[in-house]
Write an enzyme that holds these catalytic residues in place. Structure first.
Site, mmCIF file in Angstrom:
data_model
loop_
_atom_site.group_PDB
_atom_site.id
_atom_site.type_symbol
_atom_site.label_atom_id
_atom_site.label_comp_id
_atom_site.label_asym_id
_atom_site.label_seq_id
_atom_site.Cartn_x
_atom_site.Cartn_y
_atom_site.Cartn_z
ATOM 1 N N THR A 1 36.974 -8.458 -29.686
ATOM 2 C CA THR A 1 37.504 -8.819 -28.375
ATOM 3 C C THR A 1 36.672 -8.122 -27.301
ATOM 4 O O THR A 1 36.665 -6.895 -27.206
ATOM 5 C CB THR A 1 38.977 -8.418 -28.252
ATOM 6 O OG1 THR A 1 39.730 -9.111 -29.252
ATOM 7 C CG2 THR A 1 39.533 -8.765 -26.881
ATOM 8 N N LYS B 1 40.494 -15.669 -25.439
ATOM 9 C CA LYS B 1 41.112 -14.544 -26.152
ATOM 10 C C LYS B 1 41.738 -13.560 -25.164
ATOM 11 O O LYS B 1 42.806 -12.983 -25.426
ATOM 12 C CB LYS B 1 40.065 -13.825 -27.012
ATOM 13 C CG LYS B 1 40.604 -12.597 -27.780
ATOM 14 C CD LYS B 1 41.716 -12.962 -28.760
ATOM 15 C CE LYS B 1 42.318 -11.734 -29.457
ATOM 16 N NZ LYS B 1 41.419 -11.092 -30.410
ATOM 17 N N LYS C 1 43.117 -1.026 -24.811
ATOM 18 C CA LYS C 1 41.791 -1.592 -24.557
ATOM 19 C C LYS C 1 41.864 -3.031 -24.058
ATOM 20 O O LYS C 1 41.261 -3.382 -23.034
ATOM 21 C CB LYS C 1 40.946 -1.553 -25.839
ATOM 22 C CG LYS C 1 39.616 -2.304 -25.734
ATOM 23 C CD LYS C 1 38.899 -2.377 -27.063
ATOM 24 C CE LYS C 1 39.504 -3.305 -28.058
ATOM 25 N NZ LYS C 1 39.150 -4.745 -27.824
#
Length: 307
Positions: free
Chosen positions: A95, A171, A239
């Site tokens: 990601t 995403k 994150k």
């Protein structure tokens, strides 16, 4: 395909095992001996460093934590870039911020290599079953080169265009929703516990009601079982929601719900829960209100009497 898999965590391990079981020549890379032993038992080869992957690979799947790690395992001193055959494909399942994906794709193209910006979803269960959802973007040649590997690991591959960054954008939106849904599921369960509802009954009722969500049904059982071993850790959403907020800031786009969820995951990490399963963001409310979670004693120093 003759391929490497870098990062044998909950998603990378499932991908590597499926590749091995479906006839591909797979070498996995991870720093943890236990992960290497599991892949070896499942039919894969193993190395501890990306630089030690076999030469002339057709492709490499990257399942590391963040952009810095992705760059390091490809281009760093212990990176694998020299192990890839001309025209090989990098399937970057990490990601990333969309701009980081674009930059990585450009650097690989300069070396005559293909890339798919291909983050994944589906959790550890989907990874083990070979049914992950892949949100992929990149040139048609990269899709063609990666197709044998994608067929082995994914139930659905979304083709989101030729431009790197499109996969990471989709995403990013998924992670916004996932993070908010996990945080609100924890908040709702914590409220129910504090109000005196039986946690298991509450879970059963909500699971068949309009307030349910995929994350409620997937994550609350971890709390009910008292199992905080991470399938996806609190720190992942520190994150990932950070990526969401950074991108929104660049777009001058307000995200009040995502910002609140990010603060809750940050609070859980600050309280020592960063490496625990992300459902245990609920321990923020435990610390604030003294609720007892299923299977746990409430720490005396955080317990508070009812109002």
């Amino acid at each position: 395909m003759r391929c490497g898999v870098i990062g044998l965590g909950s998603m990378g391990m499932g991908a590597a095992l499926n590749l091995a079981q479906k006839g591909h020549d797979v070498t996995g890379c991870d720093l943890r001996p236990a992960a290497l032993a599991e892949l070896a038992a499942g039919g894969g080869k193993t190395v501890a460093s990306a630089a030690d992957l076999p030469a002339d690979l057709d492709g490499v799947l990257v399942f590391v934590v963040n952009a810095a790690q992705a760059e390091a395992v490809l281009f760093g001193a212990e990176g694998c870039i020299a192990r890839l055959a001309p025209g090989a494909v990098v399937i970057c399942a990490t990601t990333l911020a969309p701009q980081a994906a674009k930059s990585l794709g450009a650097r690989l193209a300069e070396r005559g290599l293909l890339m798919l910006d291909a983050p994944v979803s589906g959790g550890a269960v989907g990874a083990r079953a070979g049914t992950m959802t892949v949100m992929a973007s990149g040139p048609e040649a990269a899709f063609a080169k990666a197709e044998p590997a994608l067929s082995a690991i994914a139930g659905k591959v979304w083709r989101l265009g030729a431009a790197h960054g499109a996969g990471s954008t989709v995403k990013m939106v998924n992670q916004l929703l996932a993070g908010v849904h996990i945080a609100v599921a924890a908040e709702a369960l914590a409220l129910g516990i504090r109000a005196g509802a039986d946690p298991q009954t509450l879970f059963d009722v909500i699971s068949s009601s309009a307030g349910s969500s995929w994350m409620w049904q997937n994550r609350v059982p971890h709390i009910l079982a008292g199992d905080d071993q991470p399938l996806s850790a609190v720190n992942i959403f520190v994150k990932d929601l950070g990526i969401v907020l950074d991108e929104a800031r660049a777009l001058t786009f307000p995200l009040p719900l995502a910002a609140s969820a990010h603060q809750l995951f940050l609070a859980a990490a600050a309280n020592g829960q960063g490496a625990k399963d992300d459902a245990f963001v609920i321990r923020v409310w435990q610390a604030l209100t003294g609720i007892a979670l299923p299977g746990e004693e409430t720490p005396a120093e955080t317990a508070r009497p009812p109002a």
